[in-house]
Design a protein around this motif. Structure first.
Motif, mmCIF file in Angstrom:
data_model
loop_
_atom_site.group_PDB
_atom_site.id
_atom_site.type_symbol
_atom_site.label_atom_id
_atom_site.label_comp_id
_atom_site.label_asym_id
_atom_site.label_seq_id
_atom_site.Cartn_x
_atom_site.Cartn_y
_atom_site.Cartn_z
ATOM 1 N N ALA A 43 0.819 -1.206 0.000
ATOM 2 C CA ALA A 43 0.000 0.000 0.000
ATOM 3 C C ALA A 43 0.856 1.260 0.000
ATOM 4 C CB ALA A 43 -0.923 -0.006 1.223
ATOM 5 N N GLY A 44 2.021 1.222 0.670
ATOM 6 C CA GLY A 44 2.932 2.356 0.677
ATOM 7 C C GLY A 44 4.151 2.080 -0.186
ATOM 8 N N ASP A 45 5.191 2.863 0.045
ATOM 9 C CA ASP A 45 6.437 2.676 -0.698
ATOM 10 C C ASP A 45 7.122 1.386 -0.259
ATOM 11 O OD1 ASP A 45 6.294 5.045 -2.210
ATOM 12 O OD2 ASP A 45 7.066 6.223 -0.538
ATOM 13 N N VAL A 46 7.670 0.672 -1.221
ATOM 14 C CA VAL A 46 8.447 -0.546 -0.962
ATOM 15 C C VAL A 46 9.903 -0.208 -1.242
ATOM 16 C CG1 VAL A 46 8.759 -2.968 -1.530
ATOM 17 C CG2 VAL A 46 6.474 -1.959 -1.641
ATOM 18 N N TYR A 47 10.687 -0.085 -0.190
ATOM 19 C CA TYR A 47 12.058 0.391 -0.342
ATOM 20 C C TYR A 47 13.021 -0.749 -0.692
ATOM 21 C CZ TYR A 47 10.426 4.708 1.839
ATOM 22 O OH TYR A 47 9.750 5.864 2.112
ATOM 23 N N PHE A 48 14.092 -0.360 -1.326
ATOM 24 C CA PHE A 48 15.180 -1.273 -1.684
ATOM 25 C C PHE A 48 16.140 -1.343 -0.496
ATOM 26 C CE2 PHE A 48 19.385 -2.126 -3.450
ATOM 27 C CZ PHE A 48 19.151 -3.132 -4.371
ATOM 28 N N HIS A 49 16.175 -2.495 0.175
ATOM 29 C CA HIS A 49 17.038 -2.670 1.346
ATOM 30 C C HIS A 49 18.272 -3.509 1.029
ATOM 31 C CE1 HIS A 49 14.424 -0.791 4.354
ATOM 32 N NE2 HIS A 49 13.408 -1.328 3.708
ATOM 33 N N GLY A 50 18.496 -3.762 -0.231
ATOM 34 C CA GLY A 50 19.662 -4.522 -0.613
ATOM 35 C C GLY A 50 19.375 -5.407 -1.811
ATOM 36 N N PRO A 51 20.387 -5.745 -2.597
ATOM 37 C CA PRO A 51 20.183 -6.610 -3.761
ATOM 38 C C PRO A 51 19.702 -7.988 -3.334
ATOM 39 C CG PRO A 51 22.326 -5.521 -3.837
ATOM 40 C CD PRO A 51 21.794 -5.306 -2.469
ATOM 41 N N GLN A 52 18.678 -8.488 -4.012
ATOM 42 C CA GLN A 52 18.175 -9.843 -3.784
ATOM 43 C C GLN A 52 18.322 -10.624 -5.085
ATOM 44 O OE1 GLN A 52 14.342 -10.145 -1.862
ATOM 45 N NE2 GLN A 52 14.632 -8.245 -0.737
#
Length: 714
Positions: free
Chosen positions: A296-305
């Motif tokens: 529903a909100g922003d989905v942040y990039f927390h590291g390469p997957q």
């Protein structure tokens, strides 16, 4: 059941009851007393009291409620056992009545025929109402035949150990396919960034959407007339239904292309509706109404997957898995197609793919941008090689030379390609493809995209328009889509027709950055939300508005600066460098004419010398390499200079202004941009071009970056 068997069962039961009574008598007298510790006061008195009648009744009600809930959840899985038990009881009852009437044979035949008739009628009834699929016809026929024969045997001889064994064998044999088709849904872990409260779905909510569908969507004259929404079941983030389409009238593409109308009819946001096919029957689909979306909100990039050769892009809007980009498989590297209009999140998606590819430590990233770095400025700054609009043809020749070298010199002589740090995959990201792809080179790009993957070269092309006109009506678009395809919202409907075989159009997607579809043949055709890597500019804007990002969140500049930039293997790099030398050593017609001392005639009849602009690639020397420098070209006659010395006739006006600013002491891109009156992105592209021509040098990165003029430029 024979009298001897009945007597044996009674004797066994009596002996078991006697043994149980003896065991109970041997137990201590306080064994049946509640020994639960109830606190320090009870420990002091050491007198555990048994529960009263009300407590026992409450416990029994709780146990019955738990058992009833377990039975409800497993009712579909227990259905074969229920049917087997019912047939056993029916056979014993009919056998007993037939023995009394002395007509066991007749009763057996009648019962068998009745079972066969009931099975056939039931199957036809279910097929007409589309409760049963056509693939189940053989299974239903075998089940009906086996049940009828077993009933004849059981009614004739009664329920014996032999007939009981046959019933159990048939229960599990025919139930195996039933259980395979009616499994418990697999548990799905929620996204780590989002914590959602459990979804509570009551009976009224389950019935709400089928009722609205029947009234506004499936009724006569409606957009999907004749379709039905049935069999609602709660799942982790909402309700899942079975959508029955009208055979020959509807298909899944029609449903997807009318999602906005479906949202209006159901009174539910379009961004919280998903539809997936049922493999067994194209006329059925799984339709999900998401009531608590994990995106529903922003989905942040927390590291390469990077999992099993796939880049994780972001979660689907219903929380059932993540959209992925296939990068490596056995013996291949894969490119693809990205389509998205202004503000759709196309640059965000490219950054996630490029960053993850860099962090694999076995991928060499090349950036070709038709807007000279303005599309993805951070990727332009940190890719191992970069090419602007003027250098696209050279980039293509260089890639073809690399492909030809690897085809002739395969590692180990084996089939296909497997990446390693000393023999990396080459990922070419082409942005603004409509500028780069021309009628003359479209077939060459298509051949590269189709064939080079087996030698470790993949091409990704991104553009605002996904129509065939962008790719000059060649096979290039199909070659790209064979690897991966992601569609974001397009500005115009004519730009969003990426699926030529269906009605689905990207223009129908909501105008939400990062909201899109994976469109590969094996991909799930459901909306997903791409993970976002904010820039320092985004952080500054957010801070000015009082909206800060999480403290532990790294920005895109940080991720690029921390990524390890590997080098190409020597043979591949040398092949590309030879293509560079060949392209530079051959002067253009104007340059050759200038070198020979010819003049150009003006419109007034006078002959004046014309300065020559030598066509040089803006690509810098590959970082971390010792690639061969370009040989000196033919000498060009110097042009008379004004009071300010000119940096050379091969530079454009913008390049001259930027170089003059660097000479004047402006060392950072922001200060240079303010001094010359250009955007920072444009200045960054021009500085990259000047660095490629060895007129400026760069030190540091990020906020500490500095540019200085070389002695050649001075």
């Amino acid at each position: 059941m024979t009298p001897e068997l009945q007597q044996h069962i009674e004797r066994t039961a009596a002996s078991f009851a006697e043994a149980t009574m003896q065991a109970m008598a041997a137990l201590p007298e306080d064994a049946s007393v509640d020994q639960t510790v109830r606190g320090a006061a009870d420990d002091a008195t050491n007198a555990a009291q048994p529960r009263n009648r009300a407590q026992r009744r409450a416990a029994q009600r709780s146990e019955r409620k738990l058992l009833a809930e377990l039975e409800r959840r497993n009712r579909k899985q227990l259905m074969p056992h229920y049917i087997a038990a019912g047939l056993l009881g029916l056979a014993q009852v009919v056998h007993s009545l037939a023995i009394q009437a002395q007509a066991a044979g007749v009763a057996a035949v009648v019962t068998g025929l009745a079972c066969a008739t009931a099975g056939a009628v039931g199957h036809v009834w279910l097929r007409r109402r589309e409760h049963a699929l056509a693939e189940w016809t053989l299974w239903s026929a075998l089940l009906t035949t086996a049940t009828s024969l077993w009933m004849v045997i059981a009614v004739t001889a009664g329920v014996t150990w032999g007939s009981l064994a046959l019933a159990l064998a048939g229960d599990y044999a025919f139930g195996a396919r039933w259980w395979a088709a009616n499994r418990h849904p697999e548990a799905v872990e929620p996204a780590p960034e989002t914590e959602l409260a459990p979804v509570e779905v009551d009976e009224s909510m389950l019935a709400l959407y089928p009722r609205r569908w029947a009234e506004y969507l499936g009724g006569s004259g409606c957009v999907l007339a004749g379709s039905q929404l049935v069999s609602g079941e709660p799942f982790e983030h909402g309700i899942e239904y079975v959508l029955r389409l009208r055979p020959g009238k509807h298909d899944l593409d029609m449903v997807r292309s009318n999602m906005s109308k479906i949202a209006s009819g159901l009174g539910h946001p379009e961004t919280k509706l998903t539809v997936d096919p049922v493999e067994e029957n194209p006329a059925l689909a799984r339709f999900r109404v998401v009531t608590a979306s994990p995106v529903a909100g922003d989905v942040y990039f927390h590291g390469p997957q990077f999992v099993d050769g796939r880049i994780v892009l972001g979660p689907y809007i219903d929380g059932l898995g993540d959209a992925v980009w296939r990068l490596y498989t056995d013996n291949s590297i894969w490119g693809g197609l990205i389509v998205g209009g202004t503000g759709s999140g196309k640059s965000r998606l490219i950054d996630v793919i490029a960053l993850t590819a860099l962090y694999t430590a076995c991928t060499y990233v090349i950036h070709v941008d038709g807007q000279d770095g303005m599309s993805c400025p951070q990727l332009w700054e940190h890719a191992q090689e970069r090419y602007g609009a003027d250098d696209a043809e050279y980039a293509l020749r260089r890639l073809i030379a690399m492909q030809q070298y690897r085809q002739r010199n395969r590692r180990g002589g084996g089939h296909g390609f497997n990446p390693s740090p000393d023999y990396p995959g080459i990922l070419v990201i082409v942005d603004e493809a409509h500028v780069v792809v021309t009628k003359d080179n479209a077939d060459k790009w298509a051949k590269l995209a189709r064939e080079a993957r087996k030698v470790g070269i993949a091409v990704i092309m991104a553009d605002q328009d996904g129509s065939l006109e962008t790719f000059k009506k060649s096979v290039l678009r199909g070659s790209l889509r064979a690897g991966n395809a992601v569609g974001l919202r397009t500005d115009e409907r004519s730009q969003g027709q990426i699926l030529s075989h269906g009605q689905f159009n990207l223009h129908d997607l909501p105008a939400i950055p990062g909201y899109g579809h994976t469109l590969g043949e094996t991909a799930r055709h459901a909306p997903f939300k791409n993970r976002w890597v904010p820039t320092r500019e985004d952080a500054a804007k957010g801070a000015s508005k009082g909206k800060s990002f999480p403290k532990e969140l790294l920005l895109v500049e940080d991720w690029y600066e921390q990524a390890t930039k590997i080098d190409l293997d020597h043979g591949t790099r040398a092949a590309g460098d030879r293509a560079r030398r060949d392209s530079i050593a051959t002067p253009t017609a104007p340059a050759a004419a200038s070198a020979a001392g010819t003049t150009a005639v003006t419109g007034h009849g006078g002959a004046t010398p014309q300065p020559t602009r030598m066509v040089l690639p803006t690509v810098p020397k590959p970082r971390g390499t010792d690639g061969a420098a370009a040989p000196n070209s033919a000498p060009v006659a110097p042009v008379a200079a004004a009071s300010t010395p000119s940096p050379g006739p091969e530079l454009s006006d913008s390049e001259q202004r930027v170089l003059a600013a660097v000479r004047a002491g402006y060392a950072q891109p922001g200060a240079i941009a303010e001094h010359v009156g250009l955007t920072r992105q444009r200045v960054g592209a021009l500085l990259g071009a000047l660095a490629g021509k060895e007129l400026v040098t760069k030190t540091g990165s990020g906020p500490a970056v500095r540019y200085e003029a070389t002695t050649t430029a001075a």
